[in-house]
Design an enzyme around this catalytic site. Sequence first.
Site: not given
Ligand code: IMP
Ligand code: MG
Length: 174
Positions: A43, A98-99, A102, A130, A151, A158, A164
């Site tokens: 990402g 990081e992108d 979440d 988020k 999302f 992606d 992407r």
């Molecule tokens: P987390 O562990 O739930 O914080 O997830 C982090 C990863 O989930 C990020 O680095 C993204 O690759 C992916 N992710 C979380 N939210 C989104 C979204 O809205 N769109 C696309 N990828 C997401």
């Molecule tokens: Mg991802």
Amino acid sequence: MHSCIEKILITENQISTKVKELADIITKEYTNKDLLLIGILNGSYIFLSDLSRHISIDHNIEFMKVSSYGDGKNSSGNLDISLDLQSNIENRDVIIVEDIIDSGNTLYKLNNYLLQKKPASLKICTLLNKPSRRLADIKADIVGFEVDDHFIVGYGLDYAQKYRNLPYIGILKD
Ligand code: IMP
Ligand code: MG
């Protein structure tokens, strides 16, 4: 606009202005430090490359591939390291790039993993945050945009490995 996008949330111009701002913050804060950026694949690849080009002090780049997401829209919660660091980070000033954060589960585990390697400092820079979705106790130090619970795809993000390449960040149609 791509036919799978419901709405553009952040335009290409807004992203580029923000990325320069974040790069300036890093340049000022890390002058005379041994800066290493760790991009989290896949990402962050576009964000990292733009960010790095606007940081005007010397720095190194590494990549890690970690995930807690499958091909769908929900986090599994498990950290899986499929590409690990290639260099020693002890006594170095490290920023995880990081992108999006979440649930924070991925970063929480990654942060603990990297702390064990005794960097001089460890910070988190994320383009998108988020906060309403946070489950793990983790906070980014440098944040581009706070977003609501949609999302989103584009600029590296992606859905099922697609979109992407979109130059903007948009909300995906259901
Ligand atoms: P987390 O562990 O739930 O914080 O997830 C982090 C990863 O989930 C990020 O680095 C993204 O690759 C992916 N992710 C979380 N939210 C989104 C979204 O809205 N769109 C696309 N990828 C997401
Ligand atoms: Mg991802």
